[in-house]
Motif scaffolding. Sequence first.
Motif, PDB file in Angstrom:
ATOM      1  N   HIS A  23      42.088  31.545  38.679  1.00  0.00           N
ATOM      2  CA  HIS A  23      42.035  32.028  37.293  1.00  0.00           C
ATOM      3  C   HIS A  23      40.639  32.572  37.036  1.00  0.00           C
ATOM      4  O   HIS A  23      39.670  31.829  37.005  1.00  0.00           O
ATOM      5  N   VAL A  24      40.559  33.894  36.895  1.00  0.00           N
ATOM      6  CA  VAL A  24      39.258  34.545  36.727  1.00  0.00           C
ATOM      7  C   VAL A  24      39.355  35.479  35.522  1.00  0.00           C
ATOM      8  O   VAL A  24      40.307  36.273  35.431  1.00  0.00           O
ATOM      9  N   ALA A  25      38.390  35.388  34.643  1.00  0.00           N
ATOM     10  CA  ALA A  25      38.344  36.226  33.431  1.00  0.00           C
ATOM     11  C   ALA A  25      39.683  36.163  32.688  1.00  0.00           C
ATOM     12  O   ALA A  25      40.174  37.168  32.167  1.00  0.00           O
ATOM     13  N   GLY A  26      40.282  34.982  32.690  1.00  0.00           N
ATOM     14  CA  GLY A  26      41.524  34.788  31.948  1.00  0.00           C
ATOM     15  C   GLY A  26      42.755  35.376  32.624  1.00  0.00           C
ATOM     16  O   GLY A  26      43.842  35.406  32.043  1.00  0.00           O
ATOM     17  N   LEU A  27      42.605  35.823  33.873  1.00  0.00           N
ATOM     18  CA  LEU A  27      43.744  36.436  34.578  1.00  0.00           C
ATOM     19  C   LEU A  27      44.154  35.583  35.777  1.00  0.00           C
ATOM     20  O   LEU A  27      43.288  35.127  36.535  1.00  0.00           O
ATOM     21  N   LEU A  52      39.655  43.884  41.497  1.00  0.00           N
ATOM     22  CA  LEU A  52      38.632  44.567  40.698  1.00  0.00           C
ATOM     23  C   LEU A  52      39.151  44.704  39.277  1.00  0.00           C
ATOM     24  O   LEU A  52      40.323  45.054  39.086  1.00  0.00           O
ATOM     25  N   ARG A  53      38.306  44.430  38.299  1.00  0.00           N
ATOM     26  CA  ARG A  53      38.691  44.736  36.921  1.00  0.00           C
ATOM     27  C   ARG A  53      38.362  46.191  36.660  1.00  0.00           C
ATOM     28  O   ARG A  53      37.370  46.712  37.163  1.00  0.00           O
ATOM     29  N   ILE A  54      39.226  46.860  35.896  1.00  0.00           N
ATOM     30  CA  ILE A  54      39.019  48.288  35.664  1.00  0.00           C
ATOM     31  C   ILE A  54      38.858  48.537  34.161  1.00  0.00           C
ATOM     32  O   ILE A  54      39.657  48.039  33.350  1.00  0.00           O
ATOM     33  N   ASP A  55      37.821  49.270  33.786  1.00  0.00           N
ATOM     34  CA  ASP A  55      37.628  49.642  32.374  1.00  0.00           C
ATOM     35  C   ASP A  55      38.595  50.765  32.005  1.00  0.00           C
ATOM     36  O   ASP A  55      38.945  51.582  32.855  1.00  0.00           O
ATOM     37  N   GLU A  56      38.977  50.841  30.769  1.00  0.00           N
ATOM     38  CA  GLU A  56      39.909  51.862  30.258  1.00  0.00           C
ATOM     39  C   GLU A  56      41.101  52.041  31.201  1.00  0.00           C
ATOM     40  O   GLU A  56      41.338  53.129  31.749  1.00  0.00           O
ATOM     41  N   PHE A 102      51.344  44.208  36.946  1.00  0.00           N
ATOM     42  CA  PHE A 102      51.812  43.648  35.666  1.00  0.00           C
ATOM     43  C   PHE A 102      51.234  44.427  34.479  1.00  0.00           C
ATOM     44  O   PHE A 102      51.202  43.914  33.364  1.00  0.00           O
ATOM     45  N   GLY A 103      50.729  45.629  34.714  1.00  0.00           N
ATOM     46  CA  GLY A 103      50.094  46.389  33.629  1.00  0.00           C
ATOM     47  C   GLY A 103      48.705  45.874  33.274  1.00  0.00           C
ATOM     48  O   GLY A 103      48.099  46.320  32.300  1.00  0.00           O
ATOM     49  N   ARG A 104      48.195  44.931  34.050  1.00  0.00           N
ATOM     50  CA  ARG A 104      46.899  44.314  33.731  1.00  0.00           C
ATOM     51  C   ARG A 104      45.745  45.272  34.083  1.00  0.00           C
ATOM     52  O   ARG A 104      45.912  46.175  34.904  1.00  0.00           O
ATOM     53  N   PRO A 105      44.567  45.045  33.508  1.00  0.00           N
ATOM     54  CA  PRO A 105      43.427  45.930  33.795  1.00  0.00           C
ATOM     55  C   PRO A 105      42.793  45.600  35.140  1.00  0.00           C
ATOM     56  O   PRO A 105      41.632  45.182  35.223  1.00  0.00           O
ATOM     57  N   LEU A 106      43.570  45.764  36.193  1.00  0.00           N
ATOM     58  CA  LEU A 106      43.157  45.318  37.527  1.00  0.00           C
ATOM     59  C   LEU A 106      43.503  46.342  38.589  1.00  0.00           C
ATOM     60  O   LEU A 106      44.462  47.108  38.430  1.00  0.00           O
ATOM     61  N   LEU A 134      34.535  49.897  37.651  1.00  0.00           N
ATOM     62  CA  LEU A 134      35.162  48.867  38.491  1.00  0.00           C
ATOM     63  C   LEU A 134      34.239  47.653  38.635  1.00  0.00           C
ATOM     64  O   LEU A 134      33.055  47.814  38.949  1.00  0.00           O
ATOM     65  N   HIS A 135      34.806  46.464  38.430  1.00  0.00           N
ATOM     66  CA  HIS A 135      33.991  45.246  38.454  1.00  0.00           C
ATOM     67  C   HIS A 135      34.673  44.197  39.342  1.00  0.00           C
ATOM     68  O   HIS A 135      35.796  43.772  39.028  1.00  0.00           O
ATOM     69  N   PRO A 136      34.008  43.804  40.439  1.00  0.00           N
ATOM     70  CA  PRO A 136      34.621  42.810  41.329  1.00  0.00           C
ATOM     71  C   PRO A 136      34.885  41.479  40.621  1.00  0.00           C
ATOM     72  O   PRO A 136      34.015  40.966  39.917  1.00  0.00           O
ATOM     73  N   LEU A 137      36.091  40.950  40.802  1.00  0.00           N
ATOM     74  CA  LEU A 137      36.440  39.650  40.206  1.00  0.00           C
ATOM     75  C   LEU A 137      36.571  38.561  41.271  1.00  0.00           C
ATOM     76  O   LEU A 137      36.080  37.451  41.089  1.00  0.00           O
ATOM     77  N   ALA A 138      37.288  38.871  42.356  1.00  0.00           N
ATOM     78  CA  ALA A 138      37.531  37.836  43.377  1.00  0.00           C
ATOM     79  C   ALA A 138      38.000  38.502  44.662  1.00  0.00           C
ATOM     80  O   ALA A 138      38.632  39.560  44.623  1.00  0.00           O
ATOM     81  N   ALA A 139      37.690  37.865  45.775  1.00  0.00           N
ATOM     82  CA  ALA A 139      38.203  38.331  47.081  1.00  0.00           C
ATOM     83  C   ALA A 139      38.506  37.114  47.932  1.00  0.00           C
ATOM     84  O   ALA A 139      37.865  36.072  47.803  1.00  0.00           O
ATOM     85  N   SER A 140      39.511  37.256  48.790  1.00  0.00           N
ATOM     86  CA  SER A 140      39.819  36.167  49.723  1.00  0.00           C
ATOM     87  C   SER A 140      39.027  36.361  51.006  1.00  0.00           C
ATOM     88  O   SER A 140      38.469  37.435  51.247  1.00  0.00           O
ATOM     89  N   ALA A 141      38.999  35.335  51.824  1.00  0.00           N
ATOM     90  CA  ALA A 141      38.405  35.427  53.171  1.00  0.00           C
ATOM     91  C   ALA A 141      39.156  34.387  54.001  1.00  0.00           C
ATOM     92  O   ALA A 141      38.628  33.332  54.340  1.00  0.00           O
ATOM     93  N   TRP A 142      40.397  34.714  54.302  1.00  0.00           N
ATOM     94  CA  TRP A 142      41.286  33.694  54.896  1.00  0.00           C
ATOM     95  C   TRP A 142      40.890  33.322  56.316  1.00  0.00           C
ATOM     96  O   TRP A 142      41.145  32.207  56.751  1.00  0.00           O
ATOM     97  N   ARG A 143      40.257  34.245  57.066  1.00  0.00           N
ATOM     98  CA  ARG A 143      39.844  33.873  58.432  1.00  0.00           C
ATOM     99  C   ARG A 143      38.745  32.823  58.381  1.00  0.00           C
ATOM    100  O   ARG A 143      38.699  31.900  59.175  1.00  0.00           O
ATOM    101  N   ARG A 144      37.866  32.983  57.408  1.00  0.00           N
ATOM    102  CA  ARG A 144      36.736  32.068  57.298  1.00  0.00           C
ATOM    103  C   ARG A 144      37.159  30.688  56.778  1.00  0.00           C
ATOM    104  O   ARG A 144      36.438  29.715  56.919  1.00  0.00           O
ATOM    105  N   ASP A 145      38.312  30.650  56.133  1.00  0.00           N
ATOM    106  CA  ASP A 145      38.783  29.402  55.522  1.00  0.00           C
ATOM    107  C   ASP A 145      39.110  28.379  56.627  1.00  0.00           C
ATOM    108  O   ASP A 145      40.000  28.615  57.444  1.00  0.00           O
ATOM    109  N   PRO A 146      38.400  27.250  56.646  1.00  0.00           N
ATOM    110  CA  PRO A 146      38.581  26.315  57.774  1.00  0.00           C
ATOM    111  C   PRO A 146      39.958  25.668  57.816  1.00  0.00           C
ATOM    112  O   PRO A 146      40.351  25.147  58.857  1.00  0.00           O
ATOM    113  N   PHE A 147      40.700  25.706  56.700  1.00  0.00           N
ATOM    114  CA  PHE A 147      41.999  25.037  56.681  1.00  0.00           C
ATOM    115  C   PHE A 147      43.165  26.016  56.824  1.00  0.00           C
ATOM    116  O   PHE A 147      44.325  25.632  56.719  1.00  0.00           O
TER     117      PHE A 147
END
Length: 417
Positions: free
Chosen positions: A46-50, A258-262, A289-293, A332-345
Motif C-alpha cells: 500500500h503506497v500513496a493510498g494505492l 510509477l505515479r503519473i501526473d494528469e 483500474f483507471g488509477r493514476p499509475l 512520472l514519480h516512482p512509487l515501488a518496484a519489486s526485486a524478486w531475485r534478490r528476495d531471499p525467500f
Amino acid sequence: MHEVDVIVIGAGAAGIAAARRLAAHRLSVAVLEARRRVGGRAWTAHVAGLPLDLGCGWLHSAEENEWGAIAQELGLTVDPTPPPWSRRALEAGFPLAEQSDYAAAWARLYRRLAEAADEKDDRPASDFLDEGCRWNPMLNALSSYINGVELDRLSVVDFSNYHDSGVNWRVVAGYGTLVETHARGLEVALDCPASLLDHSGRRVRAVTPRGEIVARAAIIAVPPSIIAGEALRIEPTLPDKLDAAHALPLGLADKLFLRIDEPDDFPAETRLFGATDRVATGSYHLRPFGRPLIEGYFGGRFAQKLEDEDAFASFAIDQIASLLGENMRKRLHPLAASAWRRDPFARGSYSYAKVGHADARAVLAAPVDNRLFFAGEACSLNDFSTAHGAYRTGVKAADEVLAALAGRAVHRRAGTR
Ligand SMILES: Cc1cc2nc3c(=O)[nH]c(=O)nc-3n(C[C@H](O)[C@H](O)[C@H](O)COP(=O)(O)OP(=O)(O)OC[C@H]3O[C@@H](n4cnc5c(N)ncnc54)[C@H](O)[C@@H]3O)c2cc1C
C-alpha cells in the motif's frame, strides 16, 4: 518442544490453502513463515493510498480460478475488465500495421510450439522462431514476461502442459490482499524460517530460530529455489527432490509502479511497448483500474540486469519519455518496484522447467513415506507459475495428509485389536 498434527512450511498461496483445509478438519496445524507477512509472491503493497500488486495481479483462467470464488466469499470485488494484452497497444513506436504483423508472428510461434509438444524429445522454444524474423526480440521479451525466461530457456513440453482458459480478471483490493485475507484466523508464526526438516525419527521435526516443533506430517510449501539452495535442509537428504528442485528454477519477472501526473491525458487499461526491436525492454500498463499509475513489467536476463543496477525507474522513465515526449520526465514519480531475485525467500518469480525436465514437477510433488508432502506452484503440472496453481497444490497436499493420517489411525486401531 511444541507438538502438532501437521507442520506447514511457507505461508504463500499454497501453504495457506493447505493449512485452511487441515484446520477445517480439526487438525492442529503450525504454519511457519520466514517473512514478516503472509502471502509470499502474492503481495499487495500500500503506497500513496494505492494497493499495488508487486507479485501476482491477474486471476488467470479466471472463470475456473478458486481465488475468484474466495474473493466473493470475502466480499472483495473482482474486476472482469479484459487485460491490456487482449487489445491493441498504444501506437507510439508501434503502428497498427506493425501490431498485426507482430500478432501473426506470435500466432505462428504458438502454433509450432503446440505441434512440437507431441515430439519425442523436448526442445527449447527458440528452435521454433522464424530465422531472422524482425519480431524475434519482441517474442523473446514477451516470453520473459510470461515465463520469466527467454525462449532459449523455455521447454516446449512444459510450456505446452500449461493450461490457460484465456480469461483474466483482477481483484480491486489486490491479489495479495485476497490471499492475506484468506489466511486470517490461521495461526502463522511469522519471521520464523525453518532451516531443517528432520524426518529420521518417528515424528517429523522442524528447526527454526524460535525453537523446534514436531508433528505427524509436514507440508513443504516453499519455492523450489529454497529446497535447491538448501536454505531449508531436509534430512535424511532426498536426492530426487533436490534434483527436481534444481530442474525447476524460478525465472524472473519484476514490476515497477510509477505515479503519473494528469493521468487523463492517457487511455486507461492500455499497453505501451517500450521498444519493439530488442529483448531488453519494458512493457507498460497505462492506468490500471483507471488509477493514476503506470505499471512496468520486466523479465528474464534484462530484469536481472535492472535488479543488479537498481535501475527499474530510471530505465522506464527514459523509455517512456523517448516515446511520449521529454515532458513525461517530470510527470512520472516512482512509487515501488519489486526485486524478486534478490528476495531471499523467493529467489525469483515463477518456476520454469529446464529443457528436458518437465517431468520434474511430478517428482517434486510426490509425497515421501506418506508423511512429507509438497505444495507450491512449481508442483502443479498444468497451472504452474500461478497463484491458483499454488492453491490447488496446497489443497491436494492437505487431502493427501488427511488420507495418510486417517490411514495410519485405522492401521493403528487394526493393530491393537
Ligand atoms: C512479478 C510477479 C507477477 C506474477 N503475476 C501473476 C499473475 O498475474 N497471476 C498469477 O496467478 N500468478 C502470478 N505470479 C505467480 C504467483 O505469485 C505465484 O505462482 C504464487 O504466489 C506462488 O505461491 P506459492 O505458495 O507456491 O509460493 P510463495 O508465494 O513463494 O510462498 C512460499 C512461502 O514460503 C516462505 N518461505 C520460504 N522459505 C522458507 C523457510 N525456510 N521457512 C518458512 N517459510 C519459508 C516464503 O516467504 C513464502 O511466503 C506472479 C509472480 C510474480 C513474482
